[in-house]
Design an enzyme around this catalytic site. Structure first.
Site, PDB file in Angstrom:
ATOM      1  N   ASN A 101      78.909   8.709 -42.897  1.00 32.23           N
ATOM      2  CA  ASN A 101      79.843   7.586 -42.982  1.00 32.23           C
ATOM      3  C   ASN A 101      80.722   7.471 -41.749  1.00 32.23           C
ATOM      4  O   ASN A 101      81.140   8.473 -41.175  1.00 32.23           O
ATOM      5  CB  ASN A 101      80.735   7.733 -44.210  1.00 32.23           C
ATOM      6  CG  ASN A 101      79.967   7.555 -45.492  1.00 32.23           C
ATOM      7  OD1 ASN A 101      78.999   6.813 -45.539  1.00 32.23           O
ATOM      8  ND2 ASN A 101      80.393   8.244 -46.527  1.00 32.23           N
ATOM      9  N   ILE A 102      81.020   6.266 -41.380  1.00 34.60           N
ATOM     10  CA  ILE A 102      82.003   5.974 -40.344  1.00 34.60           C
ATOM     11  C   ILE A 102      83.366   6.204 -40.989  1.00 34.60           C
ATOM     12  O   ILE A 102      83.587   5.802 -42.128  1.00 34.60           O
ATOM     13  CB  ILE A 102      81.850   4.517 -39.873  1.00 34.60           C
ATOM     14  CG1 ILE A 102      80.494   4.367 -39.192  1.00 34.60           C
ATOM     15  CG2 ILE A 102      82.979   4.099 -38.946  1.00 34.60           C
ATOM     16  CD1 ILE A 102      80.053   2.952 -39.023  1.00 34.60           C
ATOM     17  N   CYS A 126      83.149   1.531 -26.648  1.00 31.33           N
ATOM     18  CA  CYS A 126      82.653   2.876 -26.919  1.00 31.33           C
ATOM     19  C   CYS A 126      81.726   3.188 -25.742  1.00 31.33           C
ATOM     20  O   CYS A 126      81.985   2.712 -24.643  1.00 31.33           O
ATOM     21  CB  CYS A 126      81.964   2.944 -28.287  1.00 31.33           C
ATOM     22  SG  CYS A 126      80.651   1.722 -28.558  1.00 31.33           S
TER      23      CYS A 126
END
Length: 198
Positions: A101-102, A126
């Site tokens: 999961n983020i 990013c």
């Protein structure tokens, strides 16, 4: 060819051979990888290399939201410092695993910075400008009341063959109900609404 972006749409525009060479004072303007305008005062990209610094200066950025856990390189820190740009780092691990999961709370913290217009113009980035950046932008789109299919289309335009189901699931399930629901002053719809006289 060059790319121009308008609120997430990427358009290819033909250029002459010399069009990337001199602009204004003879500087070369090279946008970072996967650069695009998200909305008024919000931009996205991959990691900015020094060759893109002149281009970024032209945006008159106030802030950068950096979504990687690695330390910001010295050359980028110096660029930010010399241009009065505040860097907000939200270290989201790079993850290729389908069921990892983020971190929801980190995205929420980044959204608080992003939605504060005092931090605009702001660049979100990013490493590649695809997954972590795409998830944050997708959450902004949910706040802007975009439908999921449009959010996923935008995400896939940047991620291409590397689109992740886990990222799309995160965006789909991300709960915006407890975020402050004030009109987004940078949104196109508000800007156009304010110019209409009744």
């Amino acid at each position: 060819m060059t790319l121009e972006s308008y609120a997430g749409d990427v358009h290819t525009v033909p250029q002459s051979e010399n069009s990337m060479e001199e602009r204004g004072g003879g500087e070369l303007f090279v946008p970072p990888l996967n650069f695009a305008m998200v909305d008024n005062g919000i931009f996205r990209s991959g990691f900015p290399e020094p060759v893109s610094f002149s281009f970024l200066q032209s945006l008159r950025l106030k802030s950068i939201i950096y979504l990687c856990p690695e330390a910001y390189p010295e050359v980028n820190r110096e660029f930010a410092k010399s241009n009065g740009i505040q860097v907000f780092q939200f270290g989201i691990e790079r993850c290729k695993e389908p069921f990892v999961n983020i971190p929801d709370e980190v995205i929420r913290e980044a959204l608080q910075v992003l939605l504060d217009t005092e931090n605009h113009p702001v660049l979100i980035h990013c490493k590649s400008g695809k997954h972590r950046t795409g998830c944050l932008v997708g959450c902004v789109r949910k706040i802007q009341r975009w439908c999921l299919s449009s959010i996923f289309d935008e995400y896939q335009r940047f991620a291409a063959a590397k689109a992740r189901i886990s990222d799309q699931r995160f965006m789909e399930l991300f709960d915006i109900s407890n975020l402050k629901h004030t009109p987004l002053s940078f949104s196109c719809s508000k800007r156009y609404t304010n110019t209409i006289d009744y």
